[in-house]
Design an enzyme around this catalytic site. Structure first.
Site, short mmCIF file in Angstrom:
data_model
loop_
_atom_site.label_atom_id
_atom_site.label_comp_id
_atom_site.label_asym_id
_atom_site.label_seq_id
_atom_site.Cartn_x
_atom_site.Cartn_y
_atom_site.Cartn_z
N CYS A 145 0.82 -1.24 -0.02
CA CYS A 145 -0.04 0.07 0.15
C CYS A 145 1.12 1.43 0.24
O CYS A 145 1.40 1.46 1.44
CB CYS A 145 -0.76 -0.31 1.79
SG CYS A 145 -1.40 1.41 1.59
N CYS B 28 -0.79 4.19 2.07
CA CYS B 28 -0.49 4.46 3.84
C CYS B 28 -0.29 2.84 4.26
O CYS B 28 1.00 2.70 3.95
CB CYS B 28 -2.24 4.59 4.47
SG CYS B 28 -3.58 4.25 3.10
#
Lengths: 97, 103, 218
Positions: free
Chosen positions: C119, C122
């Site tokens: 990711c 985040c």
């Protein structure tokens, strides 16, 4: 999962919009302006660009799994040419290519 | 606009990945849990927390640990929603410090 | 005990005690977390039971859940098909609570294709299946490099990928959560599902490495 109102279908060639709006967005910087293809149509989801600013997320936005060849994303990608990167992208960030 | 501080995919200059894993401290477990409860109760949305972290000062974002960032964003959202203020938190911390004693 | 603060001031009874630090040595942010908890309790925004329930829920999530899915998929082709077609239903079938996941996608490694999950924005991660993400997964260096240099990152974690194997990175940027279904290691034909589960590591379900090799029997 598709609701049938999606603008794109699997296999369509797309370009990620080259945009840089202020506020909360979920389209990574590195993928903007890149050309790829729709791999899957995931269906409609609440819009994070609204949710992030305490909105209700409506109207929902169509979400796609979009594939890209790595050597089309990174000029320097030296590894085998078939390598791919997949990113989940909302419809309003995509245009036909 | 240049790339934003949280949006790091492909950013040059990234070094080796530290594979050391730390045991979570109690306060981190607590920060995680409070944050989740606030989500379950519909008080905050994940995207709001992300936005609060994205709006942080870049140097601050990069200097804080993961749950420190969560704590800052939790405080931002709670203040925004007028559930509690920074001053209240400051006062409570001062109260605790008095009770716990200083080294 | 003299240097450890009373549990009642800290996490409440029954929760983990922090033996690392006396309370006055807590960091600036740690103190603020305790203050936030206290204020939210005082104002009735949430209760200690709410917090405890979440802690219990998170503690119950671990890679063992994912390992059960993977090991069963290795031995039962029908289950594997169901797991890929409708992962949440397959979880329900196994008694794994995936209801808090918005959407869940299983990526099957083959001899010719290796998946890696990241990711970059985040720390999106299939927490109901694998628990909290490891530190390295949340690190800026992993988030930066996994998309541009997945082969280098995999090498750094101890396993290079052959040139004729395609590497596919998934950047989880939205509501989908991804779990890699690693390949079944060679030489495990005689092993039970329980034994196979032990070969399915957390990192193999993120895709950074293969499942553990079968221990050769002596």
């Amino acid at each position: 999962m598709s609701t049938g109102i999606a603008k794109f279908k699997p296999g369509d060639r797309i370009r990620v919009r080259m945009d840089d709006p202020p506020g909360h967005i979920r389209t990574p910087y590195y993928i903007r302006g890149k050309v790829g293809w729709v791999e899957r149509v995931y269906g409609e989801f609440l819009n994070p660009e609204s949710l992030g600013h305490s909105g209700d997320g409506l109207p929902k936005k169509e979400l796609y799994l979009v594939g890209f060849y790595q050597n089309k994303v990174w000029e320097s990608y030296g590894a085998p040419s078939q390598d791919r990167v997949y990113v989940d992208i909302f419809e309003h960030w995509l245009e036909p290519a | 606009m240049p790339r934003r501080h949280h949006d790091v995919g492909g950013e040059s200059g990234a070094g080796p990945i530290d594979q050391t894993e730390h045991q979570l401290s109690d306060w981190e477990i607590l920060a995680d849990a409070i944050n989740q409860v606030l989500g379950v109760k519909g008080i905050r949305r994940t995207d709001e927390s992300r936005r609060a972290r994205e709006d942080m000062d870049k140097e601050l974002y990069r200097s804080l640990s993961y749950y420190e960032r969560w704590t800052v964003s939790m405080e931002t959202i709670l203040a925004e929603k007028k559930i509690l203020t920074t001053e209240e938190i400051d006062r409570k911390v001062a109260e605790f410090e008095k009770k716990w004693g200083e080294p | 005990m003299s240097d450890v603060h009373p549990v009642s001031n800290h996490l409440k009874a029954g929760e983990q005690q922090d033996h690392e630090h006396p309370r006055h040595e807590l960091s600036y942010h740690a103190k603020r977390v305790y203050a936030i908890r206290e204020l939210l309790l005082e104002k009735g925004v949430l209760t200690q039971e709410d917090i405890q329930r979440q802690i219990d829920y998170q503690e119950a999530r671990s890679p063992a859940n994912g390992a059960r899915l993977v090991a069963r998929a290795w031995v039962e082709p029908d289950f594997k098909a169901r797991l890929i077609a409708d992962p949440k239903a397959a979880c329900a079938e196994m008694g794994i609570d995936a209801t808090s996941l918005n959407e869940f996608v299983v990526l099957e490694n083959t001899e010719k294709v290796r998946y890696l999950v990241v990711c970059t924005l985040c720390s999106c991660y299939p927490r109901p299946i694998l628990g909290r993400p490891p530190d390295w997964y949340k690190s800026l260096n992993y988030r930066s490099r996994a998309v541009i240099d997945p082969r280098g990152v995999m090498r750094e974690f101890g396993q290079g990928v052959a040139d004729d194997v395609e590497v596919r990175v998934h950047d989880s940027t939205a509501d989908m959560r991804y779990l890699v279904l690693p390949q079944r290691p060679a030489g495990t034909e005689g092993m039970s599902v329980k034994e196979l589960e032990k070969l399915v590591t957390r990192d193999s379900m993120i895709g950074i490495v293969d499942a553990l090799p079968a221990v050769p029997s002596l």
